[in-house]
Design a protein around this motif. Structure first.
Motif, PDB file in Angstrom:
ATOM      1  N   ILE A  27      54.685  26.859  26.044  1.00 32.93           N
ATOM      2  CA  ILE A  27      55.659  26.781  27.133  1.00 32.93           C
ATOM      3  C   ILE A  27      55.081  27.384  28.413  1.00 32.93           C
ATOM      4  CG2 ILE A  27      57.889  27.656  27.921  1.00 32.93           C
ATOM      5  CD1 ILE A  27      58.851  27.406  25.010  1.00 32.93           C
ATOM      6  N   ALA A  28      54.357  28.487  28.273  1.00 35.63           N
ATOM      7  CA  ALA A  28      53.767  29.136  29.456  1.00 35.63           C
ATOM      8  C   ALA A  28      52.769  28.207  30.149  1.00 35.63           C
ATOM      9  CB  ALA A  28      53.087  30.440  29.050  1.00 35.63           C
ATOM     10  N   ILE A  29      51.917  27.553  29.356  1.00 41.49           N
ATOM     11  CA  ILE A  29      50.937  26.630  29.941  1.00 41.49           C
ATOM     12  C   ILE A  29      51.635  25.460  30.611  1.00 41.49           C
ATOM     13  CG2 ILE A  29      49.116  24.976  29.381  1.00 41.49           C
ATOM     14  CD1 ILE A  29      48.176  26.889  27.203  1.00 41.49           C
ATOM     15  N   SER A  30      52.644  24.898  29.931  1.00 43.85           N
ATOM     16  CA  SER A  30      53.344  23.739  30.463  1.00 43.85           C
ATOM     17  C   SER A  30      54.081  24.062  31.760  1.00 43.85           C
ATOM     18  CB  SER A  30      54.334  23.216  29.413  1.00 43.85           C
ATOM     19  OG  SER A  30      55.003  22.069  29.885  1.00 43.85           O
ATOM     20  N   MET A  31      54.782  25.189  31.795  1.00 41.35           N
ATOM     21  CA  MET A  31      55.531  25.546  32.999  1.00 41.35           C
ATOM     22  C   MET A  31      54.599  25.944  34.140  1.00 41.35           C
ATOM     23  SD  MET A  31      58.497  24.816  32.106  1.00 41.35           S
ATOM     24  CE  MET A  31      59.291  25.333  33.631  1.00 41.35           C
ATOM     25  N   THR A  32      53.495  26.595  33.811  1.00 39.21           N
ATOM     26  CA  THR A  32      52.534  26.956  34.867  1.00 39.21           C
ATOM     27  C   THR A  32      51.910  25.712  35.466  1.00 39.21           C
ATOM     28  OG1 THR A  32      52.034  29.025  33.690  1.00 39.21           O
ATOM     29  CG2 THR A  32      50.504  28.336  35.413  1.00 39.21           C
ATOM     30  N   ALA A  33      51.645  24.707  34.610  1.00 40.83           N
ATOM     31  CA  ALA A  33      51.087  23.447  35.110  1.00 40.83           C
ATOM     32  C   ALA A  33      52.042  22.757  36.076  1.00 40.83           C
ATOM     33  CB  ALA A  33      50.771  22.525  33.937  1.00 40.83           C
ATOM     34  N   LEU A  34      53.337  22.999  35.905  1.00 39.28           N
ATOM     35  CA  LEU A  34      54.331  22.389  36.795  1.00 39.28           C
ATOM     36  C   LEU A  34      54.369  23.086  38.155  1.00 39.28           C
ATOM     37  CD1 LEU A  34      56.710  20.399  37.215  1.00 39.28           C
ATOM     38  CD2 LEU A  34      58.209  22.137  36.212  1.00 39.28           C
ATOM     39  N   PHE A  35      54.324  24.412  38.159  1.00 40.96           N
ATOM     40  CA  PHE A  35      54.490  25.164  39.401  1.00 40.96           C
ATOM     41  C   PHE A  35      53.165  25.547  40.064  1.00 40.96           C
ATOM     42  CE2 PHE A  35      58.433  25.986  37.053  1.00 40.96           C
ATOM     43  CZ  PHE A  35      59.371  25.639  38.012  1.00 40.96           C
ATOM     44  N   ALA A  36      52.129  25.801  39.244  1.00 42.40           N
ATOM     45  CA  ALA A  36      50.823  26.206  39.791  1.00 42.40           C
ATOM     46  C   ALA A  36      49.728  25.646  38.887  1.00 42.40           C
ATOM     47  CB  ALA A  36      50.735  27.718  39.889  1.00 42.40           C
ATOM     48  N   PRO A  37      49.410  24.362  39.003  1.00 44.24           N
ATOM     49  CA  PRO A  37      48.474  23.694  38.083  1.00 44.24           C
ATOM     50  C   PRO A  37      47.127  24.397  37.968  1.00 44.24           C
ATOM     51  CG  PRO A  37      49.538  22.094  39.510  1.00 44.24           C
ATOM     52  CD  PRO A  37      49.922  23.442  40.023  1.00 44.24           C
ATOM     53  N   GLU A  38      46.653  25.003  39.049  1.00 49.52           N
ATOM     54  CA  GLU A  38      45.338  25.644  39.021  1.00 49.52           C
ATOM     55  C   GLU A  38      45.337  26.902  38.149  1.00 49.52           C
ATOM     56  OE1 GLU A  38      47.737  27.372  42.327  1.00 49.52           O
ATOM     57  OE2 GLU A  38      47.271  25.350  41.591  1.00 49.52           O
ATOM     58  N   MET A  39      46.514  27.413  37.804  1.00 54.50           N
ATOM     59  CA  MET A  39      46.615  28.628  36.998  1.00 54.50           C
ATOM     60  C   MET A  39      46.881  28.339  35.522  1.00 54.50           C
ATOM     61  SD  MET A  39      46.213  31.169  39.099  1.00 54.50           S
ATOM     62  CE  MET A  39      46.932  32.564  38.228  1.00 54.50           C
ATOM     63  N   ALA A  40      47.051  27.059  35.175  1.00 59.06           N
ATOM     64  CA  ALA A  40      47.489  26.712  33.818  1.00 59.06           C
ATOM     65  C   ALA A  40      46.494  27.158  32.747  1.00 59.06           C
ATOM     66  CB  ALA A  40      47.731  25.209  33.716  1.00 59.06           C
ATOM     67  N   THR A  41      45.211  27.116  33.073  1.00 56.77           N
ATOM     68  CA  THR A  41      44.198  27.450  32.069  1.00 56.77           C
ATOM     69  C   THR A  41      44.116  28.945  31.809  1.00 56.77           C
ATOM     70  OG1 THR A  41      42.898  25.536  32.766  1.00 56.77           O
ATOM     71  CG2 THR A  41      41.762  27.195  31.449  1.00 56.77           C
ATOM     72  N   ILE A  42      44.407  29.744  32.818  1.00 55.98           N
ATOM     73  CA  ILE A  42      44.191  31.179  32.665  1.00 55.98           C
ATOM     74  C   ILE A  42      45.465  31.952  32.332  1.00 55.98           C
ATOM     75  CG2 ILE A  42      42.229  31.119  34.236  1.00 55.98           C
ATOM     76  CD1 ILE A  42      44.007  32.398  36.369  1.00 55.98           C
ATOM     77  N   VAL A  43      46.625  31.288  32.374  1.00 57.66           N
ATOM     78  CA  VAL A  43      47.871  32.023  32.149  1.00 57.66           C
ATOM     79  C   VAL A  43      47.925  32.629  30.753  1.00 57.66           C
ATOM     80  CG1 VAL A  43      49.161  29.970  31.376  1.00 57.66           C
ATOM     81  CG2 VAL A  43      50.389  31.910  32.355  1.00 57.66           C
ATOM     82  N   MET A  44      47.342  31.923  29.754  1.00 56.35           N
ATOM     83  CA  MET A  44      47.409  32.454  28.387  1.00 56.35           C
ATOM     84  C   MET A  44      46.570  33.730  28.254  1.00 56.35           C
ATOM     85  SD  MET A  44      45.108  29.722  26.246  1.00 56.35           S
ATOM     86  CE  MET A  44      43.415  29.344  26.715  1.00 56.35           C
ATOM     87  N   PHE A  45      45.458  33.789  28.975  1.00 54.45           N
ATOM     88  CA  PHE A  45      44.629  34.993  28.920  1.00 54.45           C
ATOM     89  C   PHE A  45      45.315  36.158  29.640  1.00 54.45           C
ATOM     90  CE2 PHE A  45      41.605  31.435  28.674  1.00 54.45           C
ATOM     91  CZ  PHE A  45      41.050  31.709  27.434  1.00 54.45           C
ATOM     92  N   ALA A  46      46.043  35.849  30.714  1.00 59.91           N
ATOM     93  CA  ALA A  46      46.801  36.894  31.399  1.00 59.91           C
ATOM     94  C   ALA A  46      47.886  37.446  30.478  1.00 59.91           C
ATOM     95  CB  ALA A  46      47.414  36.326  32.678  1.00 59.91           C
ATOM     96  N   LEU A  47      48.564  36.558  29.740  1.00 64.13           N
ATOM     97  CA  LEU A  47      49.585  36.999  28.791  1.00 64.13           C
ATOM     98  C   LEU A  47      48.973  37.865  27.695  1.00 64.13           C
ATOM     99  CD1 LEU A  47      51.883  33.865  28.335  1.00 64.13           C
ATOM    100  CD2 LEU A  47      52.547  36.099  29.235  1.00 64.13           C
ATOM    101  N   MET A  48      47.803  37.460  27.212  1.00 64.11           N
ATOM    102  CA  MET A  48      47.139  38.230  26.166  1.00 64.11           C
ATOM    103  C   MET A  48      46.790  39.629  26.675  1.00 64.11           C
ATOM    104  SD  MET A  48      43.664  37.386  23.993  1.00 64.11           S
ATOM    105  CE  MET A  48      42.600  37.507  25.426  1.00 64.11           C
ATOM    106  N   ALA A  49      46.263  39.711  27.880  1.00 65.24           N
ATOM    107  CA  ALA A  49      45.915  41.011  28.448  1.00 65.24           C
ATOM    108  C   ALA A  49      47.153  41.886  28.582  1.00 65.24           C
ATOM    109  CB  ALA A  49      45.242  40.821  29.806  1.00 65.24           C
ATOM    110  N   LEU A  50      48.263  41.290  29.024  1.00 64.70           N
ATOM    111  CA  LEU A  50      49.501  42.046  29.190  1.00 64.70           C
ATOM    112  C   LEU A  50      50.003  42.586  27.851  1.00 64.70           C
ATOM    113  CD1 LEU A  50      51.806  42.958  31.056  1.00 64.70           C
ATOM    114  CD2 LEU A  50      52.918  40.745  30.613  1.00 64.70           C
ATOM    115  N   VAL A  51      49.995  41.733  26.826  1.00 62.21           N
ATOM    116  CA  VAL A  51      50.459  42.154  25.503  1.00 62.21           C
ATOM    117  C   VAL A  51      49.561  43.260  24.951  1.00 62.21           C
ATOM    118  CG1 VAL A  51      50.737  41.428  23.094  1.00 62.21           C
ATOM    119  CG2 VAL A  51      51.605  39.995  24.944  1.00 62.21           C
ATOM    120  N   LEU A  52      48.253  43.123  25.109  1.00 62.03           N
ATOM    121  CA  LEU A  52      47.327  44.126  24.588  1.00 62.03           C
ATOM    122  C   LEU A  52      47.504  45.482  25.280  1.00 62.03           C
ATOM    123  CD1 LEU A  52      44.040  42.061  24.119  1.00 62.03           C
ATOM    124  CD2 LEU A  52      45.541  42.965  22.346  1.00 62.03           C
ATOM    125  N   LEU A  53      47.853  45.448  26.562  1.00 55.72           N
ATOM    126  CA  LEU A  53      48.082  46.699  27.280  1.00 55.72           C
ATOM    127  C   LEU A  53      49.348  47.398  26.784  1.00 55.72           C
ATOM    128  CD1 LEU A  53      47.177  45.670  30.942  1.00 55.72           C
ATOM    129  CD2 LEU A  53      45.942  47.296  29.500  1.00 55.72           C
TER     130      LEU A  53
END
Length: 290
Positions: free
Chosen positions: A251-277
């Motif tokens: 869902i995060a990738i799909s919604m990011t692709a809708l609002f900010a397509p250039e960020m769709a590939t990296i959003v999952m890594f940002a989420l992972m970093a946030l969860v790990l912190l």
């Protein structure tokens, strides 16, 4: 931007997340039971897609490919466990990790030799072509089918692990294999079947994903990265975590692709970093499990 477009994008994210759930489930089952970090998982996803395409072309039926490919690749996974992985049990976790890392390259190059470098289309079966009216818009029937298949697999997996003797052995063996040996359980046989199940699940994910993308030797590379992100966010070895995190990432990738397509590939890594912190063991993981 209207509500219908957002709702359809959310549903697209669920369909993408369903594929990630299949792959991450296989990864989590293997790690949770065997303690093996399987870096060949993405390559086996790709092998599943090629096996499905081969069987479908040979028989003229997508359904045979969907049925036979996961079983065949799962059996291949059991062979891998028996011949390559089993001698490494009891050694450093790095040994099977490095072995499967190299095995992934071997599988990719073997497929290149057999099928070439070019992508190959996997036609959507005629019965599942077209779109369906969901009331909020039109959505591809095949993606609805993928969500339905994954839901059925999850139900069967839950019933198998929670309501059968084999599931009890698997859950107990993941916690204390030594006690299971004392009780007379053939743990090696259980591990063999679990590894085959994990590989079969990722192969099924490969077949399901194939009509939504071209089949090519590198298709497992990004999927492997996504599967590890899902596994880390959900918690290493947690099946519930793999399901929740897979849908969340989709869902995060799909919604990011809708609002900010250039960020769709990296959003999952940002989420992972946030969860790990915030929670280093993942959403549903146990401290120290990894």
């Amino acid at each position: 931007m209207d509500a219908e477009l957002i709702a359809m994008q959310l549903f697209s994210g669920v369909a993408l997340g369903a594929i990630l759930v299949m792959v991450a489930l296989g990864l989590s089952i293997i790690f949770g039971m065997l303690g093996v970090v399987n870096f060949a998982h993405g390559a086996l996803f790709m092998v599943g897609a090629y096996a499905g395409l081969y069987v479908a072309t040979l028989t003229g039926s997508f359904w045979w490919g969907l049925l036979v490919a996961p079983l065949a690749v799962g059996a291949f996974g059991m062979l891998i466990e028996r011949v390559l992985i089993r001698p490494l049990y009891g050694r450093s976790i790095d040994d099977p990790l490095l072995l499967t890392f190299g095995l992934g390259y071997v599988l990719v190059e073997t497929v290149r030799i057999l099928f070439g470098n070019e992508g190959m289309p996997f036609p959507t079966p005629p019965e599942l072509a077209g779109v369906a009216d969901l009331g909020i818009g039109y959505f591809p029937i095949y993606r609805l089918f993928v969500v339905g298949v994954v839901a059925v697999i999850l139900l069967l997996l839950w019933l198998g692990l929670e309501k059968t003797r084999f599931g009890l052995i698997v859950r107990a063996g993941a916690r204390d294999p030594q006690i299971m040996r004392v009780l007379g359980v053939d743990v090696a046989r259980v591990w063999l079947m679990v590894f085959g199940l994990g590989v079969g699940l990722t192969a099924l994910g490969g077949v399901l994903a194939a009509p939504m993308r071209s089949v090519d030797p590198e298709m497992g590379t990004l999927v492997l990265a996504e599967a590890f992100v899902v596994t880390v966010i959900g918690g290493m070895g947690s099946l519930v975590g793999a399901i929740v995190a897979g849908l969340l990432i989709g869902i995060a990738i799909s919604m990011t692709a809708l609002f900010a397509p250039e960020m769709a590939t990296i959003v999952m890594f940002a989420l992972m970093a946030l969860v790990l912190l915030i929670r280093p063991q993942g959403l549903f993981g146990k401290p120290g499990r990894a």
